[in-house]
Write a protein that holds these residues in place. Structure first.
Motif, PDB file in Angstrom:
ATOM      1  N   ALA A  21       0.833  -1.208   0.000  1.00  0.00           N
ATOM      2  CA  ALA A  21       0.000   0.000   0.000  1.00  0.00           C
ATOM      3  C   ALA A  21       0.866   1.256   0.000  1.00  0.00           C
ATOM      4  N   MET A  25       1.231   5.439  -1.827  1.00  0.00           N
ATOM      5  CA  MET A  25       0.975   6.554  -0.911  1.00  0.00           C
ATOM      6  C   MET A  25       2.189   7.484  -0.857  1.00  0.00           C
ATOM      7  N   GLU A  55      -3.660   0.987   4.735  1.00  0.00           N
ATOM      8  CA  GLU A  55      -3.454   2.432   4.568  1.00  0.00           C
ATOM      9  C   GLU A  55      -3.358   3.095   5.941  1.00  0.00           C
ATOM     10  N   ALA A 349      -5.244   2.496  -1.846  1.00  0.00           N
ATOM     11  CA  ALA A 349      -4.250   3.284  -1.113  1.00  0.00           C
ATOM     12  C   ALA A 349      -4.016   4.651  -1.759  1.00  0.00           C
ATOM     13  N   ASP A 353      -4.075   8.055   0.399  1.00  0.00           N
ATOM     14  CA  ASP A 353      -2.850   8.851   0.477  1.00  0.00           C
ATOM     15  C   ASP A 353      -3.204  10.305   0.817  1.00  0.00           C
TER      16      ASP A 353
END
Ligand code: NAD
Length: 418
Positions: A21, A25, A55, A349, A353
């Protein structure tokens, strides 16, 4: 270190998925790098009540990089990814109190566990943490610099507290940042809700009649994605403006009473209660699929559905088939809880972010503020919102034009007309 997780042996799997993930991000990653240098959260104890996903793990790791002591409990009993809870606890020493499928008592005992760590900042998704502070942990109020709220329903609850004069802590409405709801709610919920419906049922969206209750940020994202996959989408609304928007976006809009008998798939995403009730279930076709993506499991009257059923079967992991006396089958997904988190993995993700970059930068903002903010619901500072957009564009390799001095003058003057 106190914690409560399902199985610490899952840590390695949680680590691999959390790192996966993290690759999507980059904004949060760049904040983590700066935090590691500047340590703006030194001395902060941050208790989070968020969906325990990969996340969220990256958010917790970012806060720890900034010098905070984070701890995490779940904001929904069915959304916890047990491997992520194990990874945070075992590999990062960030205590998680979350077990997928926990009952209500254990859910609230976990909320109490993170509050017993004496947080100076709290992170909420649905306002359960802040409301528990106000009812059971009032001694924490003086030292609490503030709280962040992640979702629409939580912001509505907190505004109601503020209106009643009951809110005693400053709250930043992260949900209301443009870089949150315009992207997370729309593209994140839009995509992951479809993902949840498909993973739960493996149904074909193309050619289906897809009824969506609520044309807010989440509902419109879902409507466009369902249409994109070939569904015939019908929207139900109570707000004339939102309904008009749905009509002009090309969707059929009608009351639920009219369309209950024609839908193949129903998704509620209103933040309201009892949107699908007994009379709708009475009208539904055999095989109808019913799901919710709004925050609480109150949008579908599950109790009525159960009472109407002569039998409830579980043909697939996230499906409860309610067999009606007349033989019709109505399929409830994910126990009526957020289907994108109960039957799938939540938002991608790349969109979290931005949401979690807002969370991290708001933590920094609270930690660096000299004076405690007034106890009300605050907007995310505009500089944070536009910084998140700027960083996201940069990470995507997208550059944009800049205003010239002449354009700046023109846009800030009133003298020049036709
Ligand atoms: N599943 C997720 O991961 C996720 C992500 C973000 C938000 N949410 C939740 O989804 C819900 C909706 O969020 P949003 O940002 O779209 O909110 P929003 O306020 O933008 O939209 C909600 C819409 O529902 C409509 N509505 C209210 N009652 C209704 C009813 N009885 N019938 C039909 N329409 C009705 C409102 O008029 C409004 O247009 C909230 O509970 C929010 O917390 C879930």
């Amino acid at each position: 270190m106190q914690h409560d997780i399902a199985d610490s042996a899952l840590a390695e799997q949680g680590r691999d998925r959390t790192e996966w993930a993290a690759q999507s991000m980059p904004v949060l990653g760049s904040i983590a790098e700066r935090f590691a240098r500047e340590r703006p959260l030194e001395g902060m104890v941050v208790s989070g009540c968020l969906h325990v996903t990969t996340e969220t793990a990256n958010l917790m790791i970012t806060l720890a990089a900034g010098g905070a002591k984070p701890a995490l409990c779940a904001s929904n009993p069915l959304s916890t990814q047990d491997d992520v809870a194990a990874h945070l606890t075992v590999d990062h020493g960030i205590p998680a109190f979350a077990v997928r499928g926990e009952d209500n008592d254990r859910y609230y005992s976990h909320i109490r566990s993170v509050l017993e760590l004496d947080p100076t900042i709290t992170l909420d998704d649905g306002a359960d943490l802040v409301s528990t502070v106000h009812t059971e942990y009032r001694d924490l109020l003086p030292a609490l610099r503030g709280s962040m709220e992640e979702t629409t329903t939580g912001v509505i609850r907190l505004r109601a507290m503020e209106k009643d004069g009951a809110l005693e802590v400053p709250v930043i409405a992260v949900n209301d940042a443009n870089t949150k709801h315009m992207f997370d709610n729309r593209y994140g919920t839009g995509q992951s809700t479809i993902d949840g419906v498909i993973r739960a049922t493996n149904t074909l969206i193309a050619g289906s009649v897809f009824v969506i209750a609520g044309y807010g940020w989440c509902g419109r994202g879902l409507a466009f994605r369902a249409r994109g996959m070939g569904a015939s989408v019908i929207v139900t609304e109570v707000d004339p403006l939102r309904a008009l928007e749905a009509v002009m976006d090309g969707f059929r809009v009608a009351p639920m009473d009219e369309v209950a008998s024609v839908g193949d798939i129903f998704v509620t995403v209103t933040g309201d209660l009892n949107v699908l009730v007994r009379r709708h279930f009475e009208a539904m076709k055999n095989g109808a699929v019913v799901a919710n993506s709004g925050h609480f499991d109150v949008e579908i009257d599950k109790k009525a559905l159960k009472e109407m059923a002569s039998e409830v079967k579980k043909p697939r992991e996230s499906v409860e088939t309610h067999v009606m006396a007349d033989g019709r089958r109505i399929n409830l997904l994910g126990e009526g809880r957020l289907v994108n988190l109960s039957a799938a993995e939540g938002h991608p993700a790349a969109v979290m972010d931005m949401s979690f970059a807002n969370q991290a930068l708001c933590c920094e903002y609270l930690a660096r503020s000299e004076n405690r903010l007034p106890a009300r619901v605050h907007r995310v500072p505009e500089e944070i919102d536009s910084e998140v957009a700027r960083l996201k564009l940069e990470s995507m390799g997208v550059s944009i034009d800049e205003l010239t001095e002449e354009q700046k003058d023109y846009l800030s003057s009133w003298e020049m007309g036709t």
